[in-house]
Design a protein around this motif. Sequence first.
Motif, short mmCIF file in Angstrom:
data_model
loop_
_atom_site.label_atom_id
_atom_site.label_comp_id
_atom_site.label_asym_id
_atom_site.label_seq_id
_atom_site.Cartn_x
_atom_site.Cartn_y
_atom_site.Cartn_z
N ARG A 166 -47.47 -7.23 36.17
CA ARG A 166 -46.04 -6.90 36.22
C ARG A 166 -45.69 -5.71 35.34
O ARG A 166 -44.52 -5.38 35.18
CB ARG A 166 -45.21 -8.11 35.80
N GLY A 167 -46.72 -5.09 34.74
CA GLY A 167 -46.49 -3.89 33.94
C GLY A 167 -46.36 -4.14 32.46
O GLY A 167 -46.02 -3.22 31.71
N GLY A 168 -46.63 -5.36 32.01
CA GLY A 168 -46.52 -5.66 30.59
C GLY A 168 -47.85 -5.52 29.87
O GLY A 168 -48.91 -5.38 30.48
N ASP A 169 -47.78 -5.54 28.55
CA ASP A 169 -48.97 -5.46 27.71
C ASP A 169 -49.46 -6.88 27.44
O ASP A 169 -48.71 -7.71 26.90
CB ASP A 169 -48.61 -4.77 26.38
N PRO A 170 -50.71 -7.21 27.77
CA PRO A 170 -51.23 -8.57 27.55
C PRO A 170 -51.11 -9.04 26.10
O PRO A 170 -50.99 -10.24 25.84
CB PRO A 170 -52.69 -8.47 27.98
N GLU A 171 -51.13 -8.11 25.15
CA GLU A 171 -51.00 -8.49 23.74
C GLU A 171 -49.64 -9.15 23.48
O GLU A 171 -49.50 -9.97 22.57
CB GLU A 171 -51.17 -7.27 22.84
N GLU A 172 -48.65 -8.79 24.28
CA GLU A 172 -47.32 -9.39 24.10
C GLU A 172 -47.34 -10.88 24.43
O GLU A 172 -46.59 -11.66 23.82
CB GLU A 172 -46.31 -8.65 25.00
N VAL A 173 -48.19 -11.27 25.35
CA VAL A 173 -48.30 -12.69 25.70
C VAL A 173 -48.81 -13.48 24.51
O VAL A 173 -48.32 -14.58 24.23
CB VAL A 173 -49.24 -12.87 26.91
N ILE A 174 -49.78 -12.93 23.78
CA ILE A 174 -50.31 -13.62 22.61
C ILE A 174 -49.22 -13.80 21.55
O ILE A 174 -49.07 -14.88 20.97
CB ILE A 174 -51.50 -12.84 22.01
N THR A 175 -48.45 -12.75 21.33
CA THR A 175 -47.37 -12.83 20.34
C THR A 175 -46.34 -13.87 20.73
O THR A 175 -45.90 -14.68 19.90
CB THR A 175 -46.69 -11.46 20.18
N ILE A 176 -45.94 -13.87 21.99
CA ILE A 176 -44.94 -14.84 22.46
C ILE A 176 -45.50 -16.26 22.38
O ILE A 176 -44.79 -17.21 22.05
CB ILE A 176 -44.50 -14.50 23.89
N THR A 177 -46.79 -16.40 22.68
CA THR A 177 -47.44 -17.71 22.60
C THR A 177 -47.40 -18.27 21.18
O THR A 177 -47.23 -19.47 20.98
CB THR A 177 -48.89 -17.62 23.09
N TYR A 178 -47.56 -17.39 20.20
CA TYR A 178 -47.50 -17.83 18.81
C TYR A 178 -46.16 -18.49 18.49
O TYR A 178 -46.09 -19.40 17.65
CB TYR A 178 -47.71 -16.64 17.86
#
Length: 312
Positions: A48-60
């Motif tokens: 969807r155009g996002g950075d996968p690293e953002e998923v890790i941060t949100i998961t935290y």
Amino acid sequence: MAALAASIPSPSEGVWHLGPVPLRAYALAIIAGIVAAAWLTSKRWAARGGDPEEVITITYWAVPFGIVGGRIYHVFSSPDAYWGEGGEPIRALYIWQGGLGIWGAVALGAVGAYIGCRREGVRFSSFADAVAPGLLVAQAIGRLGNWFNQELFGGPTTLPWGLEVDPAAAISAGQEVGVLFHPTFLYELVWNLAAAALIIWLDRRYRLGGGRVFFLYVALYTAGRVWIEMLRVDPAELVLGLRLNVWTSILLGVGAIIAFVVATRRGAPREATVYLDPERAAASSGDAATAESDHEPERTEADPVQGPSSQM
């Protein structure tokens, strides 16, 4: 061809010790589910155009909130073990013994995810749509913890996949030793994985957005949870003769279907970008289009699920 096994045995133990440190199957199943969900969400987020690293941060942010919410829901929806006759309130803190209510986990986990999304500057609705199939995968893997704990199984059955449990568990369920039970952990595991696969296919086929993927998750999960919940024999709060979780699933399922229909009628296409900041949105739009072209089939006809056309 070998005949089907006459029953499904329960694991002989659910805790292993690494020196003084206990390794609990329930906790390992939860962790494995979280890892699988994060991996799948990262792939979908990148598409969807996002950075996968953002998923890790949100998961935290989402996971701690979700665990606390899941435990709160479980304790208050099954209060007898903690505040009933012979109950022990301190056991409400014993999360390693099992007991996480999914709707408390989703509700409070969503609060954590929202905080994470705001900090990362991304759309919460986009993240909810990206994470939806991953939640089902996490729930499926997490049900293995119930198998190891020999808990939350269904009523007696003579089916060839009946579940064997320890004598103490059978007696606690009010049944004779040696009786086989419906393996509700397995039913939900299979249902969740099938629902996740269906959602991924529908999302790729119709490019759903505006929270509609998440609404599908709620609708499909609750549809399975209703009949699976009604098979279970563990103690539960009853409301008008039905388990509380059954009513919760019915209400949430109906609400999700209504929300999906309303969003579709209003026209809720997939967001062009996951970012709120205009500059980041412009930079990511080209990447998102490229990623989508690798996964989406080409269509020339009007999208039947997309809602009203912009030409109408």
